[in-house]
Write a protein that holds these residues in place. Structure first.
Motif, PDB file in Angstrom:
ATOM      1  N   VAL A   1     -13.183 -11.701 -24.094  1.00 46.18           N
ATOM      2  CA  VAL A   1     -12.072 -11.018 -23.448  1.00 46.18           C
ATOM      3  C   VAL A   1     -11.976 -11.365 -21.968  1.00 46.18           C
ATOM      4  CG1 VAL A   1     -11.053  -8.780 -22.867  1.00 46.18           C
ATOM      5  CG2 VAL A   1     -12.155  -9.095 -25.084  1.00 46.18           C
ATOM      6  N   VAL A   2     -13.075 -11.167 -21.235  1.00 49.72           N
ATOM      7  CA  VAL A   2     -13.073 -11.425 -19.792  1.00 49.72           C
ATOM      8  C   VAL A   2     -12.779 -12.884 -19.490  1.00 49.72           C
ATOM      9  CG1 VAL A   2     -14.478 -11.382 -17.694  1.00 49.72           C
ATOM     10  CG2 VAL A   2     -14.658  -9.521 -19.351  1.00 49.72           C
ATOM     11  N   ASP A   3     -13.264 -13.780 -20.329  1.00 48.93           N
ATOM     12  CA  ASP A   3     -13.068 -15.213 -20.088  1.00 48.93           C
ATOM     13  C   ASP A   3     -11.969 -15.811 -20.968  1.00 48.93           C
ATOM     14  OD1 ASP A   3     -15.127 -15.158 -18.195  1.00 48.93           O
ATOM     15  OD2 ASP A   3     -16.659 -15.549 -19.693  1.00 48.93           O
ATOM     16  N   LEU A   4     -12.196 -15.898 -22.267  1.00 45.08           N
ATOM     17  CA  LEU A   4     -11.251 -16.594 -23.147  1.00 45.08           C
ATOM     18  C   LEU A   4      -9.852 -15.966 -23.095  1.00 45.08           C
ATOM     19  CD1 LEU A   4     -10.547 -18.669 -25.284  1.00 45.08           C
ATOM     20  CD2 LEU A   4     -11.590 -17.179 -27.016  1.00 45.08           C
ATOM     21  N   PHE A   5      -9.759 -14.667 -23.282  1.00 44.11           N
ATOM     22  CA  PHE A   5      -8.445 -14.014 -23.311  1.00 44.11           C
ATOM     23  C   PHE A   5      -7.788 -13.975 -21.926  1.00 44.11           C
ATOM     24  CE2 PHE A   5      -6.109  -9.883 -22.903  1.00 44.11           C
ATOM     25  CZ  PHE A   5      -4.981 -10.265 -23.621  1.00 44.11           C
ATOM     26  N   THR A   6      -8.533 -13.523 -20.910  1.00 41.40           N
ATOM     27  CA  THR A   6      -7.942 -13.355 -19.580  1.00 41.40           C
ATOM     28  C   THR A   6      -7.622 -14.690 -18.928  1.00 41.40           C
ATOM     29  OG1 THR A   6      -9.184 -11.289 -19.304  1.00 41.40           O
ATOM     30  CG2 THR A   6      -8.229 -12.268 -17.324  1.00 41.40           C
ATOM     31  N   TRP A   7      -8.535 -15.644 -19.003  1.00 38.66           N
ATOM     32  CA  TRP A   7      -8.277 -16.957 -18.399  1.00 38.66           C
ATOM     33  C   TRP A   7      -7.035 -17.600 -18.988  1.00 38.66           C
ATOM     34  CZ3 TRP A   7     -13.622 -19.955 -18.251  1.00 38.66           C
ATOM     35  CH2 TRP A   7     -14.506 -19.263 -17.407  1.00 38.66           C
ATOM     36  N   LEU A   8      -6.995 -17.648 -20.333  1.00 41.64           N
ATOM     37  CA  LEU A   8      -5.889 -18.364 -20.972  1.00 41.64           C
ATOM     38  C   LEU A   8      -4.574 -17.588 -20.882  1.00 41.64           C
ATOM     39  CD1 LEU A   8      -7.514 -20.126 -24.049  1.00 41.64           C
ATOM     40  CD2 LEU A   8      -7.328 -20.845 -21.666  1.00 41.64           C
ATOM     41  N   SER A   9      -4.638 -16.258 -20.758  1.00 37.87           N
ATOM     42  CA  SER A   9      -3.417 -15.491 -20.505  1.00 37.87           C
ATOM     43  C   SER A   9      -2.828 -15.867 -19.149  1.00 37.87           C
ATOM     44  CB  SER A   9      -3.703 -13.984 -20.538  1.00 37.87           C
ATOM     45  OG  SER A   9      -4.054 -13.563 -21.831  1.00 37.87           O
ATOM     46  N   GLY A  10      -3.709 -16.029 -18.150  1.00 35.15           N
ATOM     47  CA  GLY A  10      -3.247 -16.450 -16.831  1.00 35.15           C
ATOM     48  C   GLY A  10      -2.649 -17.843 -16.850  1.00 35.15           C
ATOM     49  N   VAL A  11      -3.309 -18.752 -17.562  1.00 39.66           N
ATOM     50  CA  VAL A  11      -2.783 -20.116 -17.702  1.00 39.66           C
ATOM     51  C   VAL A  11      -1.399 -20.084 -18.334  1.00 39.66           C
ATOM     52  CG1 VAL A  11      -3.087 -22.311 -18.928  1.00 39.66           C
ATOM     53  CG2 VAL A  11      -5.047 -21.230 -17.825  1.00 39.66           C
ATOM     54  N   SER A  12      -1.258 -19.280 -19.379  1.00 43.17           N
ATOM     55  CA  SER A  12       0.021 -19.182 -20.072  1.00 43.17           C
ATOM     56  C   SER A  12       1.098 -18.592 -19.172  1.00 43.17           C
ATOM     57  CB  SER A  12      -0.138 -18.316 -21.323  1.00 43.17           C
ATOM     58  OG  SER A  12       1.098 -18.160 -21.987  1.00 43.17           O
ATOM     59  N   ALA A  13       0.738 -17.574 -18.387  1.00 45.15           N
ATOM     60  CA  ALA A  13       1.727 -16.935 -17.507  1.00 45.15           C
ATOM     61  C   ALA A  13       2.300 -17.931 -16.517  1.00 45.15           C
ATOM     62  CB  ALA A  13       1.085 -15.761 -16.764  1.00 45.15           C
ATOM     63  N   VAL A  14       1.443 -18.731 -15.891  1.00 43.78           N
ATOM     64  CA  VAL A  14       1.906 -19.752 -14.947  1.00 43.78           C
ATOM     65  C   VAL A  14       2.821 -20.748 -15.653  1.00 43.78           C
ATOM     66  CG1 VAL A  14       1.208 -21.675 -13.462  1.00 43.78           C
ATOM     67  CG2 VAL A  14      -0.077 -19.532 -13.409  1.00 43.78           C
ATOM     68  N   GLY A  15       2.416 -21.186 -16.835  1.00 42.02           N
ATOM     69  CA  GLY A  15       3.211 -22.171 -17.570  1.00 42.02           C
ATOM     70  C   GLY A  15       4.563 -21.645 -18.006  1.00 42.02           C
ATOM     71  N   VAL A  16       4.594 -20.412 -18.492  1.00 37.78           N
ATOM     72  CA  VAL A  16       5.851 -19.834 -18.973  1.00 37.78           C
ATOM     73  C   VAL A  16       6.837 -19.634 -17.825  1.00 37.78           C
ATOM     74  CG1 VAL A  16       6.888 -17.751 -19.952  1.00 37.78           C
ATOM     75  CG2 VAL A  16       4.871 -18.762 -21.020  1.00 37.78           C
ATOM     76  N   VAL A  17       6.346 -19.136 -16.679  1.00 34.20           N
ATOM     77  CA  VAL A  17       7.239 -18.939 -15.536  1.00 34.20           C
ATOM     78  C   VAL A  17       7.760 -20.276 -15.022  1.00 34.20           C
ATOM     79  CG1 VAL A  17       7.424 -18.070 -13.182  1.00 34.20           C
ATOM     80  CG2 VAL A  17       6.150 -16.772 -14.876  1.00 34.20           C
ATOM     81  N   LEU A  18       6.887 -21.281 -14.958  1.00 35.22           N
ATOM     82  CA  LEU A  18       7.324 -22.619 -14.546  1.00 35.22           C
ATOM     83  C   LEU A  18       8.371 -23.156 -15.516  1.00 35.22           C
ATOM     84  CD1 LEU A  18       7.129 -25.182 -12.834  1.00 35.22           C
ATOM     85  CD2 LEU A  18       5.105 -25.841 -14.176  1.00 35.22           C
ATOM     86  N   LEU A  19       8.139 -22.952 -16.795  1.00 30.85           N
ATOM     87  CA  LEU A  19       9.061 -23.435 -17.820  1.00 30.85           C
ATOM     88  C   LEU A  19      10.425 -22.758 -17.697  1.00 30.85           C
ATOM     89  CD1 LEU A  19       8.951 -25.364 -20.281  1.00 30.85           C
ATOM     90  CD2 LEU A  19       8.341 -23.377 -21.675  1.00 30.85           C
ATOM     91  N   MET A  20      10.424 -21.462 -17.477  1.00 37.41           N
ATOM     92  CA  MET A  20      11.692 -20.741 -17.338  1.00 37.41           C
ATOM     93  C   MET A  20      12.413 -21.104 -16.045  1.00 37.41           C
ATOM     94  SD  MET A  20      11.156 -16.947 -18.991  1.00 37.41           S
ATOM     95  CE  MET A  20       9.843 -16.446 -17.887  1.00 37.41           C
ATOM     96  N   THR A  21      11.641 -21.384 -14.983  1.00 38.28           N
ATOM     97  CA  THR A  21      12.261 -21.822 -13.723  1.00 38.28           C
ATOM     98  C   THR A  21      13.009 -23.134 -13.933  1.00 38.28           C
ATOM     99  OG1 THR A  21      10.473 -20.771 -12.465  1.00 38.28           O
ATOM    100  CG2 THR A  21      11.818 -22.395 -11.311  1.00 38.28           C
ATOM    101  N   LEU A  22      12.356 -24.076 -14.615  1.00 37.41           N
ATOM    102  CA  LEU A  22      12.993 -25.368 -14.902  1.00 37.41           C
ATOM    103  C   LEU A  22      14.202 -25.191 -15.824  1.00 37.41           C
ATOM    104  CD1 LEU A  22       9.807 -27.577 -15.464  1.00 37.41           C
ATOM    105  CD2 LEU A  22      11.321 -27.585 -13.478  1.00 37.41           C
ATOM    106  N   THR A  23      14.085 -24.281 -16.774  1.00 38.29           N
ATOM    107  CA  THR A  23      15.192 -24.059 -17.706  1.00 38.29           C
ATOM    108  C   THR A  23      16.411 -23.479 -17.001  1.00 38.29           C
ATOM    109  OG1 THR A  23      13.623 -23.684 -19.524  1.00 38.29           O
ATOM    110  CG2 THR A  23      15.875 -22.905 -19.841  1.00 38.29           C
ATOM    111  N   SER A  24      16.182 -22.543 -16.075  1.00 35.89           N
ATOM    112  CA  SER A  24      17.313 -21.984 -15.315  1.00 35.89           C
ATOM    113  C   SER A  24      18.020 -23.065 -14.509  1.00 35.89           C
ATOM    114  CB  SER A  24      16.807 -20.881 -14.372  1.00 35.89           C
ATOM    115  OG  SER A  24      16.454 -19.736 -15.092  1.00 35.89           O
ATOM    116  N   ALA A  25      17.226 -23.917 -13.865  1.00 38.51           N
ATOM    117  CA  ALA A  25      17.818 -25.028 -13.120  1.00 38.51           C
ATOM    118  C   ALA A  25      18.565 -25.966 -14.063  1.00 38.51           C
ATOM    119  CB  ALA A  25      16.728 -25.785 -12.363  1.00 38.51           C
ATOM    120  N   ALA A  26      18.034 -26.135 -15.267  1.00 35.76           N
ATOM    121  CA  ALA A  26      18.667 -27.023 -16.247  1.00 35.76           C
ATOM    122  C   ALA A  26      20.020 -26.483 -16.701  1.00 35.76           C
ATOM    123  CB  ALA A  26      17.747 -27.209 -17.445  1.00 35.76           C
TER     124      ALA A  26
END
Length: 495
Positions: free
Chosen positions: A365-390
């Motif tokens: 939880v502290v590592d696998l779940f929390t680390w990868l949730s953070g990675v996903s959050a950065v990726g999803v926001v970046l993806l949506m930012t690019l999509t809005s510009a698109a």
């Protein structure tokens, strides 16, 4: 695979309606998983009493984003979703960039959930039945179940998700009622709804875990090839899902502060984790209700695993069909229409990553779940930012499209700015997600994962443009027929 699947069979069309897409989208974020896993972790690591309002703030931003996104969904209907949107608005190399970001982000959250699943199932089996096994044993059980469901009919998956979602929403409603009816100190505190408490210390962690709760937001578009009316269904499902999740999560997060008392919510969440939710239910609604709710918590995580697995499999299908990735990924089941190759590939990747965390003795939880949730959050926001510009770029080249100025320009431009601001806050404050004993370099290494994936995708797009122009020309187009071998000699061997 050859016995049960065939290349280019295609996804089954006309299976899904608006209600199916709402189930897929909401189940991806999994309300009981958000409450038991996301909200408690949010309070524990941030100490931000006003975190409940982050769901309202993020829902408003996502609603603005959805205006242009939904408008563009009327013109783009492929399983590649954001990937196809970015390709249509920012160019094909940009589309490949987006696809790599999406694969990194959605694989991250899906695989991270196996850590949470293994931990909560292990705890349930130990406390209720005295069965003790390592967390990864239960994670493998979950991986097997998800892997099997992932290659079955998509409408069967929707039925499973619908039942689990309704039950877990009922459990969250019971918790909300119990918490608000039995406030700590005898009175309901509104401190959790005070904007001044939100914009305080720990905002970065709050936004990271908050946006992770909305991950799966594009589920509607991912299934756009399989719906009955993609021009209306995707937009309708997106708006419903955003409104529901934003309000529901804000209410439940606030209810937790009422049950524990705002001044105690961090200590209680850090000490008991999901147990603070089920302990409240046991105290005020009885152990039977608490046990049923905990079991639904397990199935909630399973539903989220299944939803993200389906999304990743369809991304791989779209990229394989267009030959951006190896063509075998476009193989679908003859009888089920499911993206079999993409599903199996995702399962293998999840297995490898889970065992990597097991081999290095990391916490699920502290590592696998929390680390990868953070990675996903950065990726999803970046993806949506690019999509809005698109969206802006897409309609700029199509002035004749029947879309008003708010939809084609104002809303997507505003969403781009807002999402970029959230992205900056996430990256700058990423260390708030890490435990004190975690290596400091993870504060920049983990958010860099999706950024590096995007750069690799953009580079691969440029390589395709120069070396495989026929493949490059089809990027984001939802190609349904194989590229002729004489147009792209490199495909000859792959067939």
């Amino acid at each position: 695979m050859s016995a049960s699947s065939a290349p280019e069979a295609g996804l089954r069309r006309g299976r899904l309606g608006t209600i199916h897409l709402v189930f897929f989208t909401v189940a991806a974020s999994a309300p009981l998983t958000v409450l038991g896993g996301g909200v408690t972790t949010m309070y524990a690591v941030s100490g931000n009493v006003g975190a409940a309002l982050s769901y309202v703030l993020l829902a408003v931003i996502l609603a603005v984003f959805a205006v242009g996104y939904a408008a563009m969904s009327r013109f783009v209907s492929t399983a590649g979703a954001f990937y196809s949107y970015i390709a249509g608005g920012l160019g094909r190399a940009g589309g490949v960039c987006g696809s790599f970001i999406a694969l990194a982000a959605y694989n991250a959250i899906q695989i991270g959930l196996y850590g949470l699943f293994g931990a909560v199932v292990g705890d349930f089996m130990t406390t209720r039945f005295g069965v003790e096994q390592a967390w990864w044993v239960w994670a493998l059980v979950g991986l097997l179940v998800v892997g099997v469901l992932g290659i079955l009919q998509v409408d069967l998956n929707a039925t499973v998700l619908a039942v689990l979602l309704l039950l877990e929403c009922l459990a969250v409603v019971v918790f909300d009622v119990v918490s608000l009816g039995n406030p700590a100190g005898g009175s309901v505190s509104l401190a959790g709804l005070d904007p001044g408490n939100l914009f305080a210390a720990g905002l970065g962690a709050v936004l990271a875990l908050g946006i992770a709760s909305f991950t799966g937001f594009e589920s509607g578009a991912i299934y756009s090839e399989e719906v009955k009316d993609p021009r209306r269904t995707v937009a309708r499902a997106t708006y419903i899902a955003v409104a529901f999740t934003g309000g529901f999560y804000a209410l439940s997060a606030w209810a937790l502060t009422v049950a524990t008392g705002p001044e105690n919510v961090q200590t209680a969440s850090a000490g008991a984790g999901p147990g603070v939710v089920f302990g409240t239910l046991a105290e005020h609604a009885g152990t039977t209700v608490a046990d049923v709710a905990y079991l639904l918590f397990v199935t909630s995580v399973l539903a989220a695993l299944l939803s993200f697995h389906n999304g990743v499999a369809r991304y791989l299908f779209a990229l394989g069909r267009e030959r951006v990735l190896p063509p075998y990924l476009s193989r679908t089941g003859v009888r089920t229409g499911a993206p079999v190759a993409g599903s199996l590939t995702q399962s293998v990747l999840a297995l490898v990553v889970v065992f990597a965390f097991v081999a290095t003795d990391r916490d699920p939880v502290v590592d696998l779940f929390t680390w990868l949730s953070g990675v996903s959050a950065v990726g999803v926001v970046l993806l949506m930012t690019l999509t809005s510009a698109a969206v802006v770029g897409f309609f700029r080249r199509r002035p004749e499209a029947e879309v008003n100025t708010w939809q084609r320009l104002v809303a997507p431009a505003l969403a781009t700015v807002l999402l970029f601001a959230v992205l900056v806050v996430l990256v700058v404050n990423f260390d708030a997600l890490l435990a004190p004993d975690n290596p400091r370099y993870l504060a920049w290494l983990l958010p860099a994962v999706t950024l590096v994936a995007g750069l690799a995708g953009f580079a691969w797009g440029l390589i395709l443009r120069s070396r495989r122009p026929a493949v490059y020309a089809a990027v984001g187009q939802g190609m349904t027929e194989p590229t002729p071998a004489d147009e792209d000699p490199e495909l000859t061997l792959s067939r």
